[in-house]
Design an enzyme around this catalytic site. Structure first.
Site, mmCIF file in Angstrom:
data_model
loop_
_atom_site.group_PDB
_atom_site.id
_atom_site.type_symbol
_atom_site.label_atom_id
_atom_site.label_comp_id
_atom_site.label_asym_id
_atom_site.label_seq_id
_atom_site.Cartn_x
_atom_site.Cartn_y
_atom_site.Cartn_z
ATOM 1 N N ASP A 258 0.843 -1.208 0.000
ATOM 2 C CA ASP A 258 0.000 0.000 0.000
ATOM 3 C C ASP A 258 0.878 1.257 0.000
ATOM 4 O O ASP A 258 0.659 2.191 -0.776
ATOM 5 C CB ASP A 258 -0.913 -0.031 1.233
ATOM 6 C CG ASP A 258 -1.675 1.261 1.417
ATOM 7 O OD1 ASP A 258 -2.665 1.477 0.698
ATOM 8 O OD2 ASP A 258 -1.256 2.074 2.267
ATOM 9 N N LYS B 106 1.515 4.268 -2.960
ATOM 10 C CA LYS B 106 1.473 5.721 -2.725
ATOM 11 C C LYS B 106 2.765 6.385 -3.212
ATOM 12 O O LYS B 106 2.746 7.435 -3.852
ATOM 13 C CB LYS B 106 1.250 5.998 -1.233
ATOM 14 C CG LYS B 106 -0.106 5.518 -0.740
ATOM 15 C CD LYS B 106 -0.177 5.489 0.770
ATOM 16 C CE LYS B 106 -1.534 5.014 1.261
ATOM 17 N NZ LYS B 106 -1.571 4.687 2.681
HETATM 18 N N1 HSE Z 1 -4.490 1.218 4.888
HETATM 19 C C1 HSE Z 1 -4.015 2.528 4.688
HETATM 20 C C2 HSE Z 1 -3.092 2.912 5.831
HETATM 21 C C3 HSE Z 1 -5.163 3.497 4.612
HETATM 22 O O1 HSE Z 1 -3.057 2.198 6.838
HETATM 23 O O2 HSE Z 1 -2.380 3.896 5.709
HETATM 24 C C4 HSE Z 1 -4.736 4.875 4.188
HETATM 25 O O3 HSE Z 1 -4.290 4.880 2.875
#
Ligand code: HSE
Ligand code: NAP
Length: 428
Positions: A203, A207
């Site tokens: 994740d 980003k």
């Molecule tokens: N799962 C992501 C986090 C949510 O924990 O940052 C925010 O993008």
């Protein structure tokens, strides 16, 4: 009266219900700031009957998000379902083809298909906005595309996953293992539908790849992000790091070098007194370095309903105001395909090893490091178990490739009892 901007909201979970709340509670403020009302025409989710704690009866309902994306009473399709493919991608494509603008919080979708979606949106005269996809409530996309538009960006780095930062900081505070802390993250609405995306660094890698595209004018290249998650970090690592004056953070760094674009997301030790070292809980921090401005540090809630909905609404309100920017800050047709380069800047490393407790074990390990050109700065042996002993080594600056050579050679020594953990020490 000016025409309202009509939203179709796909996804009524943590983020979607946060958006409904802001639209309902701040209707006057939004209209005053944008010069027109922003209203929700219709919504979509999997389960119509679920109590979501918000009033939805004034809105149309679609079981199928693709049908929502086609509705004539929708100007902006707001995609808050998640997933790099499936309904999120299908509905986004249909929305663009049906003449809608798109606002999304979906970094997975954009990291994988962002370039193609940007090309088709811009060819159709539509915009895709994604402030909420990176660092939750922090307006980092706006900062890069607008506030720092006149700068050559040298480097982008930061802590961009609330779940990992929450788990790492709560492990230290409470002494609990990270599995136990999943539940707390779920209650706070931080977790991805697949939490492996969070703890695996994926994740945060999504980003970073989005920020790199804007910062360096390149096509999003998530596949080239060097990724490492926090799964191998133990409470012992956190305690030992603290003892040496460091905190462990899942840190992302992207920079353009003479060899190409470096993008890496991995656990790092940072000084505990540094701003990054002091980040607690779900807080994110993004550091942007521009040639004219110098260093900009943005800090705030990186996940959760309110912060993420705040970012979604910023995009919606820009569209309501008539602000129309290319998805990645310059026309998608002008984004270069960057050459990917492996991160090569030397750094000291923290190495935790489990060695057989017998004569000469340490000497064998030291020889492997020496043979790979790695010099030892500090070493500590502690907490003997029956037949093994944990050993910590802090190296002088070395490259990741030299370290990988040493890690590969440790097996042949016959004294290394478990997979070593290697964490870069970052001077931030
Ligand atoms: N799962 C992501 C986090 C949510 O924990 O940052 C925010 O993008
Ligand atoms: P969530 O709580 O799991 O909500 C997902 C919503 O999408 C649910 O309402 C679900 O419906 C709906 N949905 C899923 N599949 C669907 C389908 N096939 N058709 C229609 N609706 C469908 O997720 P979230 O945390 O709000 O995250 C949404 C997006 O925001 C993701 O892209 C995520 O990565 C991103 N994001 C989240 C955060 C955060 O802090 N949570 C922060 C930044 C970005 P049901 O409710 O009926 O199951």
């Amino acid at each position: 009266m000016t025409q309202p901007l009509r939203l179709g909201l796909a996804g009524l979970g943590t983020v979607g219900t946060g958006v409904v709340r802001i639209v309902q509670t701040h209707a006057d403020l939004i209209a005053a700031r944008t010069g027109r009302p922003v209203v929700i025409s219709a919504v979509s989710a999997r389960s119509k009957g679920k109590d979501r704690g918000v009033k939805l009866d004034a809105y149309g309902w679609e079981d199928d998000p693709v049908a929502l994306a086609r509705r004539d009473d929708v100007d902006v399709f707001v995609e808050l379902m998640g997933g790099s493919d499936g309904p999120a991608k299908d509905a986004t494509e249909v929305a663009i083809a049906s003449g809608k603008d798109v606002v999304t919080a979906n970094k997975a979708l954009l990291a994988v298909h962002g370039h193609a979606l940007a090309l088709s949106a811009e060819a159709a005269g539509r915009v895709i906005r994604f402030e909420a996809a990176v660092a939750g409530g922090i307006p980092v996309i706006k900062a890069l595309t607008e506030g720092l538009a006149g700068n050559q960006i040298a480097r982008v780095m930061g802590v961009m996953n609330g779940t990992c930062n929450y788990i790492l900081t709560r492990m230290e505070e409470t002494g609990q293992g990270y599995n136990v802390l999943f539940d707390e993250c779920a209650k706070l609405g931080y977790l991805e539908a697949d939490p492996n995306l969070d703890v695996g660094g994926i994740d945060a890698g999504h980003k970073l790849s989005l920020l790199a595209a804007i910062a360096f004018g390149t096509q999003v290249d998530f596949d080239s992000v060097e990724l490492e998650g926090i799964q191998s970090i133990t409470l012992e690592d956190i305690r030992q790091a603290a003892d040496m004056g460091y905190k462990i953070k899942l840190l992302g760094v992207a920079q353009m070098t003479g060899r190409g674009l470096e993008q890496r997301m991995s656990p790092c030790l940072v000084p505990d007194t540094s701003p990054l070292g002091q980040l607690q809980g779900g807080t994110n921090m993004v550091v942007l370095e521009g040639d004219a401005v110098g260093q900009i540090v943005l800090r705030g809630a990186g996940a959760g309903s309110g912060p993420t909905a705040s970012a979604v609404m910023a995009d919606v309100m820009d569209i309501a105001r008539g602000l129309r920017l290319p998805t990645f800050g310059q026309p998608a047709t002008t984004l270069r395909k960057a050459r990917a380069a492996r991160a090569a800047v030397p750094a000291p490393y923290y190495l935790r090893m489990q060695l057989l407790d017998k004569p000469g074990a340490l000497a064998k390990v030291a020889r492997v490091l020496g043979d790979s050109g790695i010099s030892i700065d500090r070493m500590r042996q502690y907490g003997h178990q029956d037949t093994t002993a944990p050993v910590l080594i802090v190296t002088h600056k070395t490259t990741r490739s030299a370290l990988d050579e040493a890690l590969a050679a440790f097996g042949a020594t016959g004294v290394v009892a478990a997979e070593p953990v290697a964490i870069r020490i970052e001077a931030v």
